[in-house]
Design a protein around this motif. Structure first.
Motif, PDB file in Angstrom:
ATOM      1  N   THR A 266       0.733  -1.048   0.171  1.00 44.31           N
ATOM      2  CA  THR A 266       0.156  -0.120   0.048  1.00 44.31           C
ATOM      3  C   THR A 266       1.069   1.013  -0.022  1.00 44.31           C
ATOM      4  OG1 THR A 266       0.030   0.330   2.548  1.00 44.31           O
ATOM      5  CG2 THR A 266      -1.791  -1.191   1.467  1.00 44.31           C
ATOM      6  N   GLU A 267       0.366   2.437  -0.385  1.00 47.12           N
ATOM      7  CA  GLU A 267       1.115   3.588  -0.372  1.00 47.12           C
ATOM      8  C   GLU A 267       1.461   3.789   1.211  1.00 47.12           C
ATOM      9  OE1 GLU A 267      -0.178   8.134  -0.835  1.00 47.12           O
ATOM     10  OE2 GLU A 267      -0.532   6.875  -2.970  1.00 47.12           O
ATOM     11  N   GLU A 268       0.882   3.725   2.089  1.00 50.09           N
ATOM     12  CA  GLU A 268       1.206   3.893   3.448  1.00 50.09           C
ATOM     13  C   GLU A 268       2.560   2.998   3.802  1.00 50.09           C
ATOM     14  OE1 GLU A 268       0.294   6.518   5.307  1.00 50.09           O
ATOM     15  OE2 GLU A 268      -0.803   7.156   3.849  1.00 50.09           O
ATOM     16  N   ILE A 269       2.335   1.838   3.619  1.00 51.10           N
ATOM     17  CA  ILE A 269       3.520   0.906   3.811  1.00 51.10           C
ATOM     18  C   ILE A 269       4.596   1.472   2.840  1.00 51.10           C
ATOM     19  CG2 ILE A 269       4.308  -1.467   3.424  1.00 51.10           C
ATOM     20  CD1 ILE A 269       1.743  -2.601   4.058  1.00 51.10           C
ATOM     21  N   ALA A 270       4.603   1.708   1.814  1.00 53.69           N
ATOM     22  CA  ALA A 270       5.756   2.156   0.940  1.00 53.69           C
ATOM     23  C   ALA A 270       6.381   3.612   1.557  1.00 53.69           C
ATOM     24  CB  ALA A 270       5.220   2.453  -0.498  1.00 53.69           C
ATOM     25  N   LEU A 271       5.624   4.522   1.955  1.00 57.22           N
ATOM     26  CA  LEU A 271       6.000   5.733   2.731  1.00 57.22           C
ATOM     27  C   LEU A 271       6.571   5.515   4.002  1.00 57.22           C
ATOM     28  CD1 LEU A 271       2.903   8.089   1.693  1.00 57.22           C
ATOM     29  CD2 LEU A 271       5.356   8.176   0.669  1.00 57.22           C
ATOM     30  N   ASP A 272       6.349   4.620   4.835  1.00 56.03           N
ATOM     31  CA  ASP A 272       6.779   4.215   5.992  1.00 56.03           C
ATOM     32  C   ASP A 272       8.097   3.622   5.784  1.00 56.03           C
ATOM     33  OD1 ASP A 272       5.014   5.541   7.963  1.00 56.03           O
ATOM     34  OD2 ASP A 272       4.141   3.643   8.224  1.00 56.03           O
TER      35      ASP A 272
END
Length: 475
Positions: A266-272
């Motif tokens: 997901t985008e959130e996992i990628a950003l973290d």
């Protein structure tokens, strides 16, 4: 009146029972000795007390002396088993997924993100690790070697024209710019916002007491993360709108993965993930490099031997105008011993957390299911039974040793399935920088700086040096 008396008595009895149960937690076996401290608060205040020595943190050292190498405590409201025992620490790393899983206090999770790679388990963690290795694996590092050397040469030349340079900040800037370029093609000269400045604000409150109140270091840390994440999110959105035909950085690979049908990314996992990679790559390496140069300044014999190894590489080169080759890099045997010894004494990450998935019997004690386990690498690295004169910097102690990564007695880069995937990248950056430094420059200390150690990280503050170019000569 009697009713009030009865209610007060019942309240006092309840509080007494609660305090007793806090100090004497239930266990289907024998808990290690130790103290749970005050109810709720535990021994958190003592744990976060700064350590101004090069030795094992006083919080751990005092309790080991009192209770032994394995003891219980309570930190930020959670029961914790602290291990300074090499066998238990190694066991914890090797049994992840079976008896233990990665865990960090909620305050740390809030700082690094709920979806940070350190909090993910099983297939998801392995999936992200394989993604990172597309950049930091063997083939990726071979391609990066020329760029790492060019970056080191440019920065050293720039610093040599300055009256002095604050080494920690200067090396952090160098490494951050290089890593940000490889990860997200970030160019600080062309950006309207300073991405690194937000990470600096984040780092300054990283190891502070977790009070999220305006004005506190912890609050500033969270705000620094918030601003950095906002910048990363904007960059990701802009990149998705203008995709490149051929992937050239880590962001490109992330976008391709996100767009795959049935993807788990997901985008959130990628950003973290991006946030953690940027932080870990530049902050830890710059700390190690600063301490490495401090060690060289203090030991002329080590400096001489290190310089001889790198000047030999130049002498054996057929074409003096070429840069470092992969074979030359891999031939730096003494340099790698030097880096190991620096990592042993630096203890950049002096606490690694896991959580017990079931009741575990180890030696004479039981670790209850759900309890946290804190492995303390400094206690392992400074063990006089393994390392003679453990506080003395001595790269020669690694001669004859086959330890390059992790063992019972060396866990500077973690261990087990969570052994740091950026270890080889860190070693390459340090080795290449040292190669350029010792073959082309000499330096003098302008200000010694202070070493502030805490339970989270170690900060060599205010270490200023003046660089001087060596006279051109045949090596």
């Amino acid at each position: 009146m009697w009713v009030l008396f009865i209610w007060v008595s019942l309240l006092l009895i309840s509080i007494t029972r609660w305090v007793y149960s806090w100090r004497n937690p239930k266990c289907r076996g024998k808990l290690p000795p130790g103290s749970m401290g005050l109810p709720l608060l535990g021994e958190t205040i003592q744990f976060f007390k700064p350590n101004t020595t090069s030795d094992i943190p006083p919080f751990v050292k005092e309790r080991v002396k009192k209770y032994g190498p394995i003891f219980k405590t309570s930190l930020v409201g959670r029961p914790v088993i602290v291990s300074t025992d090499p066998d238990l620490s190694y066991f914890v790393f090797q049994q992840e997924g079976r008896y233990f899983q990665s865990w960090y206090p909620e305050t740390f999770t809030k700082i690094f993100g709920e979806n940070n790679v350190g909090s993910l388990h099983g297939f998801m963690y392995k999936y992200l690790k394989s993604m990172v290795l597309t950049l930091f694996g063997h083939d990726g590092l071979k391609k990066m070697l020329p760029q790492v050397e060019m970056t080191a040469n440019k920065r050293l030349l720039l610093w040599s024209n300055q009256d002095s340079v604050e080494l920690k900040d200067a090396t952090a800037s160098m490494i951050f710019d290089l890593t940000a370029k490889k990860l997200i093609s970030h160019d600080p000269d062309k950006s309207s916002e300073n991405l690194r400045a937000n990470f600096v604000a984040f780092i300054q409150g990283l190891i502070s007491f977790p009070f999220d109140i305006p004005g506190t270091a912890y609050h500033k840390c969270l705000k620094g993360r918030e601003k950095a994440m906002k910048m990363l999110r904007t960059m990701l959105q802009e990149r998705r709108e203008k995709q490149r035909m051929f992937p050239s950085d880590f962001f490109d690979y992330v976008i391709l993965e996100i767009q795959k049908e049935g993807t788990i990314l997901t985008e959130e996992i990628a950003l973290d993930l991006m946030f953690v990679l940027l932080f870990a790559s530049f902050e830890t390496t710059s700390l190690a490099l600063t301490l490495a140069i401090k060690f060289l300044s203090d030991d002329t014999a080590v400096l001489k031997r290190l310089t001889e190894e790198h000047e030999t590489i130049l002498r054996n080169r057929e074409d003096a105008g070429t840069g470092l080759t992969w074979e030359e890099y891999k031939s730096m045997t003494y340099t790698f011993k030097f880096i190991n010894e620096t990592a042993r004494l630096a203890n950049i990450v002096p606490a690694i957390f896991r959580k017990a998935l079931r009741d575990i019997n180890f030696k004479d004690y039981t670790i209850p299911a759900g309890w946290a386990v804190m492995v303390c690498p400094p206690a392992v690295h400074l063990n006089p039974n393994k390392y003679e004169d453990p506080l003395v910097f001595n790269p020669s102690r690694w001669e004859g040793s086959k330890v390059n990564n992790a063992s019972k007695h060396f866990m500077a880069f973690g261990g087990g399935m969570r052994f740091c995937v950026g270890t080889d990248f860190t070693k390459m950056q340090m080795a290449v920088f040292l190669h350029s430094l010792v073959t082309k420059y000499r330096w003098e200390e302008i200000k010694g700086g202070n070493i502030l150690r805490t339970p989270g990280l170690q900060f060599p503050n205010g270490y200023h040096v003046k660089l001087h170019q060596k006279e051109t000569r045949e090596c």
